[in-house]
Design a protein around this motif. Structure first.
Motif, PDB file in Angstrom:
ATOM      1  N   SER A 143       0.901  -1.074  -0.007  1.00 20.15           N
ATOM      2  CA  SER A 143       0.153  -0.089  -0.154  1.00 20.15           C
ATOM      3  C   SER A 143       0.920   1.315   0.135  1.00 20.15           C
ATOM      4  O   SER A 143       2.127   1.247   0.046  1.00 20.15           O
ATOM      5  CB  SER A 143      -1.132  -0.147   1.109  1.00 20.15           C
ATOM      6  OG  SER A 143      -0.164  -0.235   2.189  1.00 20.15           O
ATOM      7  N   SER A 144       0.345   2.378  -0.147  1.00 17.88           N
ATOM      8  CA  SER A 144       0.805   3.704   0.038  1.00 17.88           C
ATOM      9  C   SER A 144       1.864   3.907   0.741  1.00 17.88           C
ATOM     10  O   SER A 144       1.459   3.514   2.155  1.00 17.88           O
ATOM     11  CB  SER A 144      -0.027   4.581  -0.445  1.00 17.88           C
ATOM     12  OG  SER A 144       0.343   5.895  -0.886  1.00 17.88           O
ATOM     13  N   GLY A 145       3.008   4.448   0.602  1.00 23.21           N
ATOM     14  CA  GLY A 145       3.892   4.801   1.802  1.00 23.21           C
ATOM     15  C   GLY A 145       4.684   3.631   2.380  1.00 23.21           C
ATOM     16  O   GLY A 145       5.620   3.734   3.454  1.00 23.21           O
ATOM     17  N   CYS A 146       4.592   2.418   1.972  1.00 22.06           N
ATOM     18  CA  CYS A 146       5.405   1.379   2.455  1.00 22.06           C
ATOM     19  C   CYS A 146       6.924   1.178   2.094  1.00 22.06           C
ATOM     20  O   CYS A 146       7.742   0.128   2.372  1.00 22.06           O
ATOM     21  CB  CYS A 146       4.621  -0.129   2.139  1.00 22.06           C
ATOM     22  SG  CYS A 146       4.914  -0.522   0.464  1.00 22.06           S
ATOM     23  N   SER A 173       9.007   2.901  -3.364  1.00 23.51           N
ATOM     24  CA  SER A 173       9.743   3.964  -4.207  1.00 23.51           C
ATOM     25  C   SER A 173      11.133   4.322  -3.814  1.00 23.51           C
ATOM     26  O   SER A 173      12.194   4.464  -4.512  1.00 23.51           O
ATOM     27  CB  SER A 173       9.024   5.268  -4.355  1.00 23.51           C
ATOM     28  OG  SER A 173       7.808   5.076  -5.189  1.00 23.51           O
ATOM     29  N   THR A 174      11.166   4.114  -2.419  1.00 24.62           N
ATOM     30  CA  THR A 174      12.435   4.261  -1.847  1.00 24.62           C
ATOM     31  C   THR A 174      13.232   3.165  -2.193  1.00 24.62           C
ATOM     32  O   THR A 174      14.414   3.473  -2.531  1.00 24.62           O
ATOM     33  CB  THR A 174      12.244   4.351  -0.212  1.00 24.62           C
ATOM     34  OG1 THR A 174      11.207   5.467   0.164  1.00 24.62           O
ATOM     35  CG2 THR A 174      13.298   4.540   0.711  1.00 24.62           C
ATOM     36  N   LEU A 175      12.625   1.958  -2.151  1.00 22.26           N
ATOM     37  CA  LEU A 175      13.602   0.923  -2.603  1.00 22.26           C
ATOM     38  C   LEU A 175      14.200   0.989  -4.098  1.00 22.26           C
ATOM     39  O   LEU A 175      15.107   0.713  -4.223  1.00 22.26           O
ATOM     40  CB  LEU A 175      12.852  -0.519  -2.432  1.00 22.26           C
ATOM     41  CG  LEU A 175      13.366  -1.690  -2.784  1.00 22.26           C
ATOM     42  CD1 LEU A 175      14.508  -2.128  -1.953  1.00 22.26           C
ATOM     43  CD2 LEU A 175      12.296  -2.935  -2.331  1.00 22.26           C
ATOM     44  N   PRO A 219       3.145  -1.946   5.418  1.00 20.30           N
ATOM     45  CA  PRO A 219       3.205  -0.444   5.879  1.00 20.30           C
ATOM     46  C   PRO A 219       4.500  -0.097   6.656  1.00 20.30           C
ATOM     47  O   PRO A 219       4.977  -1.019   7.367  1.00 20.30           O
ATOM     48  CB  PRO A 219       1.807   0.156   6.489  1.00 20.30           C
ATOM     49  CG  PRO A 219       0.948  -0.975   6.217  1.00 20.30           C
ATOM     50  CD  PRO A 219       1.762  -2.300   6.093  1.00 20.30           C
ATOM     51  N   ARG A 220       4.808   1.349   6.723  1.00 18.48           N
ATOM     52  CA  ARG A 220       6.215   1.587   7.189  1.00 18.48           C
ATOM     53  C   ARG A 220       6.493   0.799   8.822  1.00 18.48           C
ATOM     54  O   ARG A 220       5.548   1.150   9.656  1.00 18.48           O
ATOM     55  CB  ARG A 220       6.002   3.211   7.349  1.00 18.48           C
ATOM     56  CG  ARG A 220       7.317   3.811   7.190  1.00 18.48           C
ATOM     57  CD  ARG A 220       7.142   5.246   7.059  1.00 18.48           C
ATOM     58  NE  ARG A 220       6.722   5.902   8.311  1.00 18.48           N
ATOM     59  CZ  ARG A 220       6.170   7.089   8.325  1.00 18.48           C
ATOM     60  NH1 ARG A 220       5.660   7.793   7.373  1.00 18.48           N
ATOM     61  NH2 ARG A 220       5.669   7.529   9.610  1.00 18.48           N
ATOM     62  N   PRO A 221       7.500   0.668   8.940  1.00 24.22           N
ATOM     63  CA  PRO A 221       8.542   0.689   7.950  1.00 24.22           C
ATOM     64  C   PRO A 221       8.479  -0.465   7.005  1.00 24.22           C
ATOM     65  O   PRO A 221       8.127  -1.871   7.523  1.00 24.22           O
ATOM     66  CB  PRO A 221       9.794   0.265   8.888  1.00 24.22           C
ATOM     67  CG  PRO A 221       9.312  -0.201  10.240  1.00 24.22           C
ATOM     68  CD  PRO A 221       7.959   0.043  10.367  1.00 24.22           C
TER      69      PRO A 221
HETATM   70  N1  LIG Z   1      12.928  12.391   1.606  1.00 24.34           N
HETATM   71  C1  LIG Z   1      12.019  11.876   2.429  1.00 24.34           C
HETATM   72  N2  LIG Z   1      11.930  12.466   3.740  1.00 24.34           N
HETATM   73  C2  LIG Z   1      11.177  12.039   4.601  1.00 24.34           C
HETATM   74  N3  LIG Z   1      10.335  11.119   4.593  1.00 24.34           N
HETATM   75  C3  LIG Z   1      10.467  10.490   3.169  1.00 24.34           C
HETATM   76  C4  LIG Z   1      11.367  10.930   2.224  1.00 24.34           C
HETATM   77  N4  LIG Z   1      10.897  10.212   1.152  1.00 24.34           N
HETATM   78  C5  LIG Z   1      10.014   9.126   1.497  1.00 24.34           C
HETATM   79  N5  LIG Z   1       9.645   9.424   2.788  1.00 24.34           N
HETATM   80  C6  LIG Z   1       8.588   8.698   3.686  1.00 24.34           C
HETATM   81  O1  LIG Z   1       8.903   7.314   3.379  1.00 24.34           O
HETATM   82  C7  LIG Z   1       7.853   6.426   3.260  1.00 24.34           C
HETATM   83  C8  LIG Z   1       8.128   5.853   2.059  1.00 24.34           C
HETATM   84  O2  LIG Z   1       7.950   6.295   1.060  1.00 24.34           O
HETATM   85  P1  LIG Z   1       7.856   5.635  -0.586  1.00 24.34           P
HETATM   86  O3  LIG Z   1       7.665   6.835  -1.466  1.00 24.34           O
HETATM   87  O4  LIG Z   1       9.071   5.211  -0.872  1.00 24.34           O
HETATM   88  O5  LIG Z   1       6.363   4.929  -0.528  1.00 24.34           O
HETATM   89  P2  LIG Z   1       5.780   4.332  -1.531  1.00 24.34           P
HETATM   90  O6  LIG Z   1       5.354   2.744  -0.971  1.00 24.34           O
HETATM   91  O7  LIG Z   1       6.458   4.225  -2.765  1.00 24.34           O
HETATM   92  O8  LIG Z   1       4.310   5.044  -1.592  1.00 24.34           O
HETATM   93  P3  LIG Z   1       3.406   5.247  -2.889  1.00 24.34           P
HETATM   94  O9  LIG Z   1       3.055   3.903  -3.398  1.00 24.34           O
HETATM   95  O10 LIG Z   1       2.316   6.209  -2.382  1.00 24.34           O
HETATM   96  O11 LIG Z   1       4.169   5.992  -3.931  1.00 24.34           O
HETATM   97  C9  LIG Z   1       6.752   7.367   3.380  1.00 24.34           C
HETATM   98  O12 LIG Z   1       5.893   7.412   4.706  1.00 24.34           O
HETATM   99  C10 LIG Z   1       7.088   8.608   2.901  1.00 24.34           C
HETATM  100  O13 LIG Z   1       6.397   9.978   3.687  1.00 24.34           O
END
Ligand SMILES: Nc1ncnc2c1ncn2[C@@H]1O[C@H](COP(=O)(O)OP(=O)(O)OP(=O)(O)O)[C@@H](O)[C@H]1O
Length: 262
Positions: A40-43, A46-48, A209-211
């Motif tokens: 889900s969103s925010g998990c 994209s960071t990975l 979800p996070r982390p």
């Molecule tokens: N540069 C940053 N500084 C602080 N927090 C961040 C940063 N980038 C991401 N986060 C936090 O890290 C968590 C993971 O974000 P990420 O964008 O990787 O999630 P995601 O699974 O790709 O979400 P989505 O599906 O909505 O794109 C989120 O809670 C986001 O707010």
């Protein structure tokens, strides 16, 4: 082989808090593998992806590509985002060839390679068009062609079909499977959609979800069957597909509940 080993990312948030975005994620992408991160969103998906692309450093753990540590962006990884980043003033062919200019190829070689890739994504007739003349699906095709231009070892795709209507999305999934079958690229693919993950992945990582951590993983072969006979309907309507969809839905639901109770 792309190897992600105990990858963790902590961000320093604007208010001084530490955001734990990714928690000890490990997986491999072997030759011809398509690993899909689903969650889900925010998990932290994209960071990975951004860490694999070399856009951001890991806080802990390591990422290696064929034994070499990933320490920054490189032409061995091609990236496709949900929102295309085509240059509106350049032709479709010039957009595809953009990375080749930096790689030092001459004009005619760049043009030839761009046309070859546009053929692969079914856009030969649009080589001289400008991006605003294209539909959303066509723009994503250009994005895929551009990511393939430098012949990377791996394609990194961040919800590339997330903004498309469902019919176009299905067509793009089938196109991606045919490109994968022809080019043998490894793919790391991010999605929110369980069906898309099942359809495309040789391995699906279900993330909490996070982390963000991997709470379940599935090795699948629907994509091999699709590449072999192309009959998507017989797969998506199969009992096996439906049962896996429900199993993953329950895992995602539980992971979300644990997070909201925490
Ligand atoms: N540069 C940053 N500084 C602080 N927090 C961040 C940063 N980038 C991401 N986060 C936090 O890290 C968590 C993971 O974000 P990420 O964008 O990787 O999630 P995601 O699974 O790709 O979400 P989505 O599906 O909505 O794109 C989120 O809670 C986001 O707010």
């Amino acid at each position: 082989m792309l190897q992600v080993d105990h990858a963790s990312v902590f961000f320093a948030a604007w208010d001084g808090r530490t955001v734990h975005a990714l928690d000890r994620v490990s997986f491999n992408i072997p030759e011809r593998g398509i690993v899909v991160a689903l969650g889900s969103s925010g998990c932290g998906k994209s960071t990975l992806l951004n860490a694999i692309a070399g856009f951001l450093p890991l806080s802990e753990g390591s990422i290696t590509l064929d034994g070499r540590p990933v320490s920054g962006p490189g032409s061995d990884r091609g990236v496709v985002f949900q929102k295309d980043s085509l240059l509106p003033w350049k032709s479709v062919a010039d957009n595809v060839a953009l990375g080749l200019q930096f790689a030092g190829l001459g004009r005619s070689e760049r043009r030839e390679r761009a046309l070859e890739l546009l053929r692969l994504v079914g856009l030969t007739d649009f080589a001289n068009a400008t991006p605003y003349e294209l539909s959303g699906g066509m723009r994503q095709r250009v994005g895929i062609a551009r990511a393939l231009a430098t012949d990377p070892d791996i394609l990194l795709m961040d919800e590339p079909f997330g903004a498309l209507d469902s019919l176009t999305r299905e067509q793009m999934q089938e196109l991606l499977i045919s490109i994968w079958a022809r080019t043998n690229k490894r793919i790391f693919f991010i999605t929110h959609s369980i069906e898309e993950a099942l359809f495309l992945g040789t391995e699906v990582l279900v993330m909490s979800p996070r982390p963000g951590r991997v709470v379940a993983r599935f090795n699948l072969d629907f994509v091999h069957r699709l590449a072999a006979n192309g009959d998507a309907r017989s797969i998506t309507t199969s009992r096996e597909f439906a049962e896996l969809r429900e199993e993953i839905r329950a895992i995602l639901h539980n992971a979300d509940n644990i997070r909201s109770a925490a």
